[in-house]
Scaffold this active site. Sequence first.
Site, mmCIF file in Angstrom:
data_model
loop_
_atom_site.group_PDB
_atom_site.id
_atom_site.type_symbol
_atom_site.label_atom_id
_atom_site.label_comp_id
_atom_site.label_asym_id
_atom_site.label_seq_id
_atom_site.Cartn_x
_atom_site.Cartn_y
_atom_site.Cartn_z
ATOM 1 N N TRP A 11 -5.006 10.442 5.714
ATOM 2 C CA TRP A 11 -4.130 9.586 5.981
ATOM 3 C C TRP A 11 -3.022 10.333 6.649
ATOM 4 O O TRP A 11 -2.228 9.591 7.445
ATOM 5 C CB TRP A 11 -3.546 8.855 4.854
ATOM 6 C CG TRP A 11 -4.580 7.875 4.223
ATOM 7 C CD1 TRP A 11 -4.864 6.623 4.715
ATOM 8 C CD2 TRP A 11 -5.510 8.195 3.196
ATOM 9 N NE1 TRP A 11 -6.052 6.184 3.936
ATOM 10 C CE2 TRP A 11 -6.223 7.046 2.821
ATOM 11 C CE3 TRP A 11 -5.496 9.450 2.171
ATOM 12 C CZ2 TRP A 11 -7.241 7.203 1.999
ATOM 13 C CZ3 TRP A 11 -6.585 9.285 1.453
ATOM 14 C CH2 TRP A 11 -7.232 8.501 1.142
ATOM 15 N N ASP B 148 3.227 10.865 -1.113
ATOM 16 C CA ASP B 148 1.895 10.070 -0.849
ATOM 17 C C ASP B 148 0.765 11.027 -0.355
ATOM 18 O O ASP B 148 -0.259 11.206 -1.219
ATOM 19 C CB ASP B 148 2.178 9.066 0.210
ATOM 20 C CG ASP B 148 1.023 8.052 0.080
ATOM 21 O OD1 ASP B 148 0.338 8.088 -0.839
ATOM 22 O OD2 ASP B 148 1.316 6.964 0.721
ATOM 23 N N HIS C 254 4.655 9.616 -6.474
ATOM 24 C CA HIS C 254 3.510 8.940 -5.682
ATOM 25 C C HIS C 254 2.497 9.930 -4.969
ATOM 26 O O HIS C 254 3.259 10.398 -3.849
ATOM 27 C CB HIS C 254 3.970 7.833 -4.803
ATOM 28 C CG HIS C 254 3.042 7.112 -4.335
ATOM 29 N ND1 HIS C 254 2.514 5.585 -4.721
ATOM 30 C CD2 HIS C 254 1.944 7.404 -3.574
ATOM 31 C CE1 HIS C 254 1.411 5.238 -4.053
ATOM 32 N NE2 HIS C 254 0.969 6.177 -3.308
ATOM 33 N N GLN D 199 -9.132 2.376 -5.212
ATOM 34 C CA GLN D 199 -8.902 2.361 -3.900
ATOM 35 C C GLN D 199 -9.488 1.327 -2.958
ATOM 36 O O GLN D 199 -8.750 0.734 -2.031
ATOM 37 C CB GLN D 199 -9.313 3.683 -3.209
ATOM 38 C CG GLN D 199 -9.415 3.981 -1.676
ATOM 39 C CD GLN D 199 -7.915 4.038 -1.057
ATOM 40 O OE1 GLN D 199 -7.348 5.388 -1.528
ATOM 41 N NE2 GLN D 199 -7.400 3.167 -0.476
ATOM 42 N N HIS E 16 -1.540 11.735 -3.846
ATOM 43 C CA HIS E 16 -3.165 11.502 -3.843
ATOM 44 C C HIS E 16 -3.725 12.924 -3.887
ATOM 45 O O HIS E 16 -3.869 13.714 -3.067
ATOM 46 C CB HIS E 16 -3.800 10.720 -3.025
ATOM 47 C CG HIS E 16 -3.036 9.450 -2.816
ATOM 48 N ND1 HIS E 16 -3.888 8.356 -3.581
ATOM 49 C CD2 HIS E 16 -2.078 8.630 -2.512
ATOM 50 C CE1 HIS E 16 -3.408 7.223 -3.498
ATOM 51 N NE2 HIS E 16 -2.269 7.155 -2.659
ATOM 52 N N GLU F 186 1.150 -2.787 1.115
ATOM 53 C CA GLU F 186 1.427 -1.453 1.997
ATOM 54 C C GLU F 186 0.715 -2.132 3.502
ATOM 55 O O GLU F 186 -0.402 -1.861 3.835
ATOM 56 C CB GLU F 186 0.564 -0.273 1.554
ATOM 57 C CG GLU F 186 0.908 0.817 2.663
ATOM 58 C CD GLU F 186 -0.021 2.089 2.141
ATOM 59 O OE1 GLU F 186 -0.817 1.833 1.390
ATOM 60 O OE2 GLU F 186 0.212 3.065 2.791
ATOM 61 N N HIS G 286 -0.127 0.244 -5.664
ATOM 62 C CA HIS G 286 0.028 0.317 -4.125
ATOM 63 C C HIS G 286 0.323 -1.290 -3.899
ATOM 64 O O HIS G 286 -0.858 -1.974 -3.830
ATOM 65 C CB HIS G 286 -1.333 0.665 -3.477
ATOM 66 C CG HIS G 286 -1.333 2.192 -3.426
ATOM 67 N ND1 HIS G 286 -1.418 3.189 -4.708
ATOM 68 C CD2 HIS G 286 -1.253 2.982 -2.620
ATOM 69 C CE1 HIS G 286 -1.553 4.147 -4.335
ATOM 70 N NE2 HIS G 286 -1.556 4.321 -2.956
HETATM 71 ZN ZN LIG Z 1 -0.741 6.055 -2.144
#
Ligand SMILES: [Zn+2]
Length: 425
Positions: free
Chosen positions: A314, A308, A56, A151, A58, A212, A209
């Site tokens: 993030w 991630d 996982h 997203q 990005h 979350e 996802h």
């Molecule tokens: Zn993610």
Amino acid sequence: MFDLLVKGGTLPDGTVADIAITGDRIAEIAPKIEGEAREVIDAAGDLVSPPFVDPHFHLDATLSYGLPRVNASGTLLEGISLWGELREIATVEEMVERALQYCDWAASTGLLAIRSHVDTTPDHLNTVTAMLEVREKVKDYIDLQLVAFPQDGLYRTPTGRENLIRALDMGVEVVGGIPHFERTMADGAESLADLCEIAAERGLRVDIHCDETDDPMSRHIETLAFETQRLGLQGRVVGSHLTSMHSMDNYYVSKLLPLIAEAGISAIPNPLINIVLQGRHDTFPKRRGLTRVKEMQSMGIPVGWGQDCVLDPWYSLGTADMLDVAFMGMHVAQMTHPEEMARCFTMVTETNARIIGLEDYGLKKGAKASLVVLDAASPVDALRLRPARLAVVSKGKVIARAPRGDSGLSIPGRPENVRRRAPRR
Ligand SMILES: [Zn+2]
């Protein structure tokens, strides 16, 4: 004549073996292999592991921390909003360059397979164009799997669904989603039915996802389990994050876990991110926000650790090292028994490989000749030290080397060299 011989390493299960490589395959693995090789790596006393796998990530956003500015609140929602600005100003070339730099880091730590979500929200789909280019550029040393990830929601933007389909048509191979970010719970549930149908029609895998959030009423994983069963997708579906499960009522969870197990869904918590993003609205006590890892594993649900984010809107840190990920995970999930610590190492190698469907993975005859030699004696010591990767081999080729992490000491009466390995018991 072998191309490469890795001699005397300790495998994750504790056995000592030589590994002979011809071309891009493991030709032989045995306690002692006689025979010549063009190149020999002496791994005596060191851990030899199959490569690390990140299920996982990005990659379209990585290494962009501070662009267009830093995430001041530290929340998931400010991160999404910042990324919404950045994806409109970042060029394809910039995203490719940042992703390639990240892949250099990954190669150096022995992280040789990555499943990356790619944002399919913007109509220009520059993110998808860039990541398809990266997948092609790194294919000789990193297996990159791409997930079409809406997203901003499948239904929350006018072209969300259309753009996800366009991305799949362009060659993205996994279907993603974000049901807790749709406008209503009902829209979230409908998005899951829709996405699973798209995956079933095209014969693709699904990685959502899912939940979350700290909201204990976010129960989309229940719908995902139902849709997985309805469409016969067992074994091909992943629920990423599942953080709402941390806050759910125990009675409800006792019903939920058997449903997840029955549907053959795997779970991917992302401990570095979950521990910093979740619980931001709490005062004290402050929730950890990590899903129920050991509890799912005890039900037979495959659980792997994901990374991630690294240096993006993030997450302001990150190293491309799956040992850092597992290290945080074992702390937050309190997996400190020796068997649990060893399991954390397996989670970022074999379990992750199985969850994302990697073929020919592992240290066995005929498998892809990819491995890592670590400056550690065992998987648990590797987690504790997060040590140097002395050698990284990808598809038969040595692609990275690093010196040992020893320190020289200048203290009278003490040794001149320090190697912080755990005492043998
Ligand atoms: Zn993610």
